[in-house]
Every structure is written in C-alpha cells, then in structure tokens.
Design a protein around this motif. Structure first.
Motif, mmCIF file in Angstrom:
data_model
loop_
_atom_site.group_PDB
_atom_site.id
_atom_site.type_symbol
_atom_site.label_atom_id
_atom_site.label_comp_id
_atom_site.label_asym_id
_atom_site.label_seq_id
_atom_site.Cartn_x
_atom_site.Cartn_y
_atom_site.Cartn_z
ATOM 1 N N LEU A 1 0.409 -1.072 0.102
ATOM 2 C CA LEU A 1 0.435 0.135 -0.261
ATOM 3 C C LEU A 1 1.259 1.167 -0.261
ATOM 4 O O LEU A 1 0.939 2.660 -0.541
ATOM 5 N N GLY A 2 1.895 1.153 0.733
ATOM 6 C CA GLY A 2 2.740 2.573 0.876
ATOM 7 C C GLY A 2 3.214 2.739 -0.713
ATOM 8 O O GLY A 2 3.497 3.337 -0.901
ATOM 9 N N CYS A 3 3.706 1.343 -1.315
ATOM 10 C CA CYS A 3 4.366 2.040 -2.948
ATOM 11 C C CYS A 3 3.161 2.382 -3.698
ATOM 12 O O CYS A 3 3.502 2.919 -4.372
ATOM 13 N N PHE A 4 1.931 1.710 -4.150
ATOM 14 C CA PHE A 4 0.768 2.392 -4.461
ATOM 15 C C PHE A 4 0.923 3.739 -4.068
ATOM 16 O O PHE A 4 0.543 4.264 -5.435
ATOM 17 N N LEU A 5 0.861 4.435 -2.293
ATOM 18 C CA LEU A 5 -0.075 5.550 -2.860
ATOM 19 C C LEU A 5 1.637 6.365 -2.860
ATOM 20 O O LEU A 5 0.682 7.983 -3.453
ATOM 21 N N LEU A 6 2.801 6.065 -2.915
ATOM 22 C CA LEU A 6 3.498 6.851 -3.112
ATOM 23 C C LEU A 6 3.404 6.892 -5.099
ATOM 24 O O LEU A 6 4.134 8.341 -4.938
ATOM 25 N N ILE A 7 3.498 5.900 -5.780
ATOM 26 C CA ILE A 7 3.585 6.219 -7.541
ATOM 27 C C ILE A 7 1.869 7.000 -7.463
ATOM 28 O O ILE A 7 2.087 8.199 -7.880
ATOM 29 N N LEU A 8 0.904 6.722 -6.474
ATOM 30 C CA LEU A 8 -0.446 7.626 -7.507
ATOM 31 C C LEU A 8 0.322 9.184 -6.792
ATOM 32 O O LEU A 8 -0.450 9.877 -7.329
ATOM 33 N N LEU A 9 0.762 9.197 -5.894
ATOM 34 C CA LEU A 9 1.045 10.391 -5.552
ATOM 35 C C LEU A 9 2.289 11.129 -6.472
ATOM 36 O O LEU A 9 1.731 12.571 -7.043
ATOM 37 N N SER A 10 2.876 10.918 -6.716
ATOM 38 C CA SER A 10 3.807 11.129 -7.997
ATOM 39 C C SER A 10 2.937 11.463 -9.208
ATOM 40 O O SER A 10 3.589 12.773 -10.456
#
Length: 337
Positions: A231-240
């Motif tokens: 979830l952390g990886c996904f949220l960082l990609i989403l933020l990017s």
C-alpha cells in the motif's frame, strides 16, 4: 484478521522433531509438503497448461533479456529510466525463476512433493523478488516525477550514485521482507496434514497447515508487513502521478503535454496491471471461490503479469522500440530498416 488463516483443528500433541530448516528455525514433524496445484484439474488439460505456461515463461525470459541487451548496447539509453528498467527486468526474471520451473515440472509429474528446505527457499526468493519489483516500480514513478516536475534538477537528483542507491535500497528492502516473512512462517510448527492447496509455497495455505497458539499472531504480523509495504508503494506512485498530471496540465501546448505524458505511459500501464492482478488475488472475498478458480487467479499474478510487462515496455516506449530495431533487426534484415 482473515479467518481462513486460523487453523480449525486443535493443535497436535507434542510434535516430534524431524528436521531443522536451512534458516535454523524450529523443528517440525513435517519433512516435506505436497503441492496440490493443478492436480485437481482434468488430466487431459495438464499438457495444455504446461505448453501454455512454458511458452509464456520463455517469452518472459526472452523479452526481459532483450530489454537488458538493448539498454546495454545502446549508449543513448544509458539514463536512469532505462537503468531502472534493467533492474526491473532482472527482478522479473528471478521472480519467475523461483516459481515457474517448479510449476512446469509438477504439471507433468505425479510426484508433487517439495522438501521443507526447498519450500523455505521458494517463499524467501519469491517474496524478495516480488517486493523488489514493487519497490523498483515506485522508484521509476519517482524518476518520472523528477523528469517532468523538476527537469532542471534532474541530473542532480538522479545522479549515477543516487540511482545506484535507489536500486540498492529496492533490492535490500525486498530481501528484508523476504527474510522476515519466510522466518516468521517457518518458525511455526507443521504437524500435518502436509498438502498445500496451491502450486507454490504460498502464505495463506501454509498457515492453514500450521498448529500452535501463535498462528493468528504470525498471520496478522505477516499480513501487516505485506499490506503496509504494498500500500505504501502504491500510494507513493499515486502521489507521483498526481503531481505529474498537475505539471502536465500546466504545459501550454498540446504537443508538449503529449510528449511529456508519453514518457510515462508504459510505466503507468505496468503499474495498473501489477496492482490490478495483485488486488484480485489478495483482496478477493474469502470462501467464495473453489480451489480451481483460486489456482487460475494466482496464475494471473505469477505467470501472466511478468509475461505482459516486457511486451508493454517494448511496444509502448518509442525510444526502446526504435533502439531494438536498430540493435537487432538491422543485423538480421539490413534492407528492412
């Protein structure tokens, strides 16, 4: 916590030690497991599955090796985005290598047992390379964010040393998670039965075979580690990509917006495929699917996703596609290029 992960039978009485794992974990009365996998399917379908998965596996290897060879031979591609792509290809090759050869062998075999130590190794390597893949996708999203939102500082923020540190952190993070998960699972005692309802050493079916009062705690801990990191990886990609889209919308010309977004398309599609299939596997309602449907859904993540990734990067990335034609097709068919 998932109720399916809690054993429904009472703990076995005083399991006698038979062997220790290669990680010097506790003893267990189970020295090997049986991978049920595709054994419940009609026998006439197994050769078909074998041929299909073999072709997909070979294409996965060939596609990723082709990407790596192209980036290595073309100096124009010696930039962070393509170096990250090479690291991603390596993680995909190693991930499929940890699962698919065993799957192919079991499809044509009636002896589907896997040694305790081999099961530990498969879980460690599959989690290591699987999470390394997720971390590298996150790093590639950050690379696209810097390139589009901070182009003047790109060479500073994405220096060779910085890129090497990002790749090293991705591999180190994947290794740590692989070690934590494998250690936690195989610290449990397995008293029998020893049939894993999967084609690999997967966490949920293994937890169902474990006995002892600490199984719920381990299940919760492993689940939190995996979900938090994914979830952390996904949220960082989403933020990017939120910041990337905001920056692209500020570009005055349509051509400029298209050119900027085109550099992200292949990565974005791979992210959607990666997390889309992962959500199907891990977020599906429990208890509503048969063993056969669960097995086929697991194939989408372990075989189909790695198969699609090199296709997407090769076809949707104009620079990479042009370099492949220049590097390989021009040598085979000089007159056609």
């Amino acid at each position: 916590m998932d109720p399916e992960l809690v054993p429904t039978r009472p703990p076995s009485l005083s399991p006698h030690p038979v062997m220790a794992t290669t990680l010097d974990l506790n003893h267990s009365s189970v020295s090997e497991f049986i991978l049920v996998g595709f054994s419940t399917f009609p026998p006439r379908l197994l050769p078909v599955f074998f041929l299909l998965f073999l072709l997909m596996y070979l294409f996965t290897l060939l596609g990723n090796l082709l990407i790596m060879a192209t980036v290595w031979s073309e100096r124009g591609l010696h930039m962070p985005m393509y170096l990250f792509l090479c690291a991603l290809s390596i993680s995909e090759i190693l991930y499929t290598l940890s699962i698919t050869p065993r799957l192919l062998a079991d499809l044509l075999s009636t002896h589907r047992t896997i040694a305790f130590a081999a099961c530990v190794s498969q879980m460690f390597f599959s989690f290591t390379f699987g999470f390394t893949h997720s971390f590298l996708l996150t790093v590639m999203g950050y690379d696209r964010y810097v390139a589009i939102c901070h182009p003047l500082r790109y060479n500073v923020l994405m220096s060779p040393r910085g890129c090497a540190c990002l790749v090293a952190c991705s591999w180190s993070g994947g290794s740590v998670i692989g070690l934590v998960v494998a250690t936690a699972i195989f610290h449990l005692t397995f008293c029998g039965p020893n049939e894993i309802q999967h084609f690999g050493c997967h966490v949920p079916p293994l937890l169902k075979l474990a006995c002892g009062n600490d199984v719920p705690v381990v299940a919760l801990g492993v689940g939190l580690v995996c979900i938090t990191n994914l979830l952390g990886c996904f949220l960082l990609i989403l933020l990017s990509y939120t910041l990337i889209v905001a920056a692209i919308l500020k570009i005055p010309s349509a051509e400029g917006r298209h050119k900027a977004f085109s550099t992200c398309v292949s990565h974005l599609i791979v992210v959607i495929v990666h997390y889309g299939f992962a959500s199907i596997i891990y977020l599906k309602p429990k208890g509503l699917h048969s063993h056969k449907s669960n097995t086929l859904m697991a194939i989408t993540y372990t075989v189909l996703t790695p198969f699609l990734s090199p296709i997407i990067f090769s076809l949707r990335n104009k620079e990479l596609k042009t370099a492949m034609k220049k590097t390989f097709l021009s040598k085979l068919y000089p007159s056609s290029i």
